[in-house]
Design a protein around this motif. Sequence first.
Motif, mmCIF file in Angstrom:
data_model
loop_
_atom_site.group_PDB
_atom_site.id
_atom_site.type_symbol
_atom_site.label_atom_id
_atom_site.label_comp_id
_atom_site.label_asym_id
_atom_site.label_seq_id
_atom_site.Cartn_x
_atom_site.Cartn_y
_atom_site.Cartn_z
ATOM 1 N N ALA A 187 0.828 -1.208 0.000
ATOM 2 C CA ALA A 187 0.000 0.000 0.000
ATOM 3 C C ALA A 187 0.861 1.256 0.000
ATOM 4 C CB ALA A 187 -0.905 -0.005 1.225
ATOM 5 N N ILE A 188 0.446 2.233 -0.786
ATOM 6 C CA ILE A 188 1.096 3.541 -0.797
ATOM 7 C C ILE A 188 0.033 4.619 -0.853
ATOM 8 C CG2 ILE A 188 3.220 2.733 -1.908
ATOM 9 C CD1 ILE A 188 2.139 3.903 -4.545
ATOM 10 N N THR A 189 0.434 5.854 -0.551
ATOM 11 C CA THR A 189 -0.490 6.987 -0.594
ATOM 12 C C THR A 189 -0.164 7.942 -1.733
ATOM 13 O OG1 THR A 189 0.906 8.181 0.993
ATOM 14 C CG2 THR A 189 -0.918 6.892 1.890
ATOM 15 N N ASP A 190 0.954 7.734 -2.394
ATOM 16 C CA ASP A 190 1.373 8.595 -3.496
ATOM 17 C C ASP A 190 0.599 8.235 -4.767
ATOM 18 O OD1 ASP A 190 2.569 10.135 -5.380
ATOM 19 O OD2 ASP A 190 4.616 9.432 -5.027
ATOM 20 N N THR A 191 -0.370 9.073 -5.127
ATOM 21 C CA THR A 191 -1.226 8.765 -6.274
ATOM 22 C C THR A 191 -0.496 8.910 -7.602
ATOM 23 O OG1 THR A 191 -2.028 11.051 -6.295
ATOM 24 C CG2 THR A 191 -3.313 9.450 -5.037
ATOM 25 N N ASN A 192 0.651 9.543 -7.585
ATOM 26 C CA ASN A 192 1.387 9.738 -8.834
ATOM 27 C C ASN A 192 2.242 8.533 -9.211
ATOM 28 O OD1 ASN A 192 0.454 12.409 -9.252
ATOM 29 N ND2 ASN A 192 1.937 13.159 -7.749
ATOM 30 N N ASN A 193 2.566 7.709 -8.220
ATOM 31 C CA ASN A 193 3.474 6.597 -8.485
ATOM 32 C C ASN A 193 2.857 5.239 -8.157
ATOM 33 O OD1 ASN A 193 5.781 8.185 -9.299
ATOM 34 N ND2 ASN A 193 5.925 8.838 -7.158
ATOM 35 N N ASN B 242 -0.091 -3.499 12.012
ATOM 36 C CA ASN B 242 -1.065 -3.758 10.961
ATOM 37 C C ASN B 242 -0.607 -3.094 9.671
ATOM 38 O OD1 ASN B 242 -1.871 -0.980 11.194
ATOM 39 N ND2 ASN B 242 -3.209 -1.545 12.894
ATOM 40 N N VAL B 243 -1.514 -2.869 8.750
ATOM 41 C CA VAL B 243 -1.128 -2.337 7.447
ATOM 42 C C VAL B 243 -0.551 -0.930 7.553
ATOM 43 C CG1 VAL B 243 -3.377 -1.336 6.878
ATOM 44 C CG2 VAL B 243 -1.895 -2.187 5.033
ATOM 45 N N ASP B 244 -0.849 -0.216 8.637
ATOM 46 C CA ASP B 244 -0.274 1.117 8.823
ATOM 47 C C ASP B 244 1.210 1.045 9.167
ATOM 48 O OD1 ASP B 244 -2.663 2.451 8.322
ATOM 49 O OD2 ASP B 244 -3.319 2.247 10.409
ATOM 50 N N GLN B 245 1.627 -0.027 9.826
ATOM 51 C CA GLN B 245 3.036 -0.192 10.166
ATOM 52 C C GLN B 245 3.807 -0.979 9.110
ATOM 53 O OE1 GLN B 245 0.556 -0.820 12.708
ATOM 54 N NE2 GLN B 245 0.897 1.312 13.264
ATOM 55 N N ILE B 246 3.156 -1.954 8.483
ATOM 56 C CA ILE B 246 3.791 -2.771 7.444
ATOM 57 C C ILE B 246 2.941 -2.675 6.176
ATOM 58 C CG2 ILE B 246 4.606 -5.058 6.771
ATOM 59 C CD1 ILE B 246 4.982 -5.790 9.629
ATOM 60 N N PRO B 247 3.282 -1.799 5.238
ATOM 61 C CA PRO B 247 2.471 -1.632 4.026
ATOM 62 C C PRO B 247 2.293 -2.932 3.241
ATOM 63 C CG PRO B 247 4.081 0.139 4.214
ATOM 64 C CD PRO B 247 4.420 -0.861 5.276
ATOM 65 N N GLY C 286 -4.600 -9.990 4.858
ATOM 66 C CA GLY C 286 -5.614 -10.458 5.801
ATOM 67 C C GLY C 286 -5.126 -10.855 7.175
ATOM 68 N N ILE C 287 -3.954 -10.347 7.610
ATOM 69 C CA ILE C 287 -3.459 -10.662 8.948
ATOM 70 C C ILE C 287 -2.828 -9.427 9.569
ATOM 71 C CG2 ILE C 287 -3.036 -13.109 8.526
ATOM 72 C CD1 ILE C 287 -0.052 -12.386 8.167
ATOM 73 N N SER D 69 -7.193 -9.921 10.099
ATOM 74 C CA SER D 69 -7.459 -8.781 9.228
ATOM 75 C C SER D 69 -6.225 -7.907 9.190
ATOM 76 C CB SER D 69 -8.652 -7.965 9.734
ATOM 77 O OG SER D 69 -8.790 -6.763 8.991
ATOM 78 N N GLN D 70 -5.992 -7.259 8.062
ATOM 79 C CA GLN D 70 -4.879 -6.322 7.978
ATOM 80 C C GLN D 70 -5.171 -5.062 8.784
ATOM 81 O OE1 GLN D 70 -4.993 -5.612 3.690
ATOM 82 N NE2 GLN D 70 -5.678 -3.520 4.056
ATOM 83 N N ASN D 71 -6.461 -4.815 9.074
ATOM 84 C CA ASN D 71 -6.881 -3.641 9.831
ATOM 85 C C ASN D 71 -8.121 -4.015 10.634
ATOM 86 O OD1 ASN D 71 -7.177 -1.039 10.791
ATOM 87 N ND2 ASN D 71 -8.104 -0.243 8.923
ATOM 88 N N PRO D 72 -7.937 -4.730 11.762
ATOM 89 C CA PRO D 72 -9.077 -5.321 12.480
ATOM 90 C C PRO D 72 -10.018 -4.316 13.115
ATOM 91 C CG PRO D 72 -7.048 -5.606 13.720
ATOM 92 C CD PRO D 72 -6.646 -5.085 12.376
ATOM 93 N N GLY D 73 -9.532 -3.110 13.378
ATOM 94 C CA GLY D 73 -10.352 -2.126 14.069
ATOM 95 C C GLY D 73 -10.524 -2.487 15.533
ATOM 96 N N VAL D 74 -10.836 -1.487 16.355
ATOM 97 C CA VAL D 74 -11.087 -1.740 17.773
ATOM 98 C C VAL D 74 -12.128 -0.751 18.275
ATOM 99 C CG1 VAL D 74 -9.152 -0.261 18.505
ATOM 100 C CG2 VAL D 74 -10.033 -2.017 20.062
ATOM 101 N N ILE D 75 -13.105 -1.272 19.016
ATOM 102 C CA ILE D 75 -14.120 -0.448 19.667
ATOM 103 C C ILE D 75 -14.020 -0.718 21.164
ATOM 104 C CG2 ILE D 75 -16.570 0.086 19.887
ATOM 105 C CD1 ILE D 75 -16.941 -1.077 17.049
ATOM 106 N N ALA D 76 -13.424 0.217 21.900
ATOM 107 C CA ALA D 76 -13.342 0.102 23.358
ATOM 108 C C ALA D 76 -14.712 0.449 23.935
ATOM 109 C CB ALA D 76 -12.263 1.028 23.904
ATOM 110 N N ILE D 77 -15.311 -0.482 24.645
ATOM 111 C CA ILE D 77 -16.710 -0.334 25.060
ATOM 112 C C ILE D 77 -16.934 0.915 25.906
ATOM 113 C CG2 ILE D 77 -18.658 -1.448 26.197
ATOM 114 C CD1 ILE D 77 -17.611 -2.842 23.642
ATOM 115 N N ALA D 78 -16.149 1.075 26.962
ATOM 116 C CA ALA D 78 -16.344 2.216 27.865
ATOM 117 C C ALA D 78 -16.110 3.540 27.139
ATOM 118 C CB ALA D 78 -15.415 2.093 29.071
#
Length: 220
Positions: free
Chosen positions: A34-40, A83-88, A94-95, A178-187
């Motif tokens: 994954a990259i964020t550079d739309t030009n490349n 996750n995918v933010d640390q390891i593109p 999916g992990i 998941s590459q980005n499992p998400g987290v919802i802290a209940i409190a």
Amino acid sequence: MKGACFLQVFNLIVLASSFAFAYDPSPLQEFCVAITDTNNGVFLNGKLCKDPKLATANDFFFSGLNIPKNTSNSVGSVVTPVNVDQIPGLNTLGISLVRIDYAPNGGLNAPHIHPRATEILLVLEGVLYVGFVTSSPNNRLIAKTLYPGDVFVFPIGLIHFQQNVGKTNAVAFAGLSSQNPGVIAIANAVFGSNPLIKADVLTRAFQLSNKIVKYQQSRF
């Protein structure tokens, strides 16, 4: 004729189920850094990705999970995600992985949900009391005390937690599907939403006084 219709309906149900549980996209190539550079970027598999010819070892690398974290916070735990933010290079694979450090005598990874991943936890150090709660109407607690080398699984989407019940620091590693499992802290979600949930909603839901609800909201 009826048999043929039943088979068609059955096939549709299976197909729908396969889509419903496909939380992460299935890779159509070996990797998609994954990259964020739309030009490349090269648009592959629904993501903007680096040209595979330009991929390097660092796209698949992370260092530092051996370093203990400072757990002197209100809950006594720190989660270090990989996750995918640390390891593109994790993109589309999916992990993901986390390290969790717990303070002695009650350090808590507070009740939370991963909306897109099942979690498998391995205890490296310390003694943890862990568990998850099944869905309504039973809301059954399934819990166990874990020791170094023990493994426990938390099913996708269910509220779960871990607490250090020992007198020393505890460390665990967890893999997530998941590459980005998400987290919802209940409190945090209930008492610290932005904007705040109306106090009357929470007083009725939790059978608490308005004063206690207001106090909890001020804490979060």
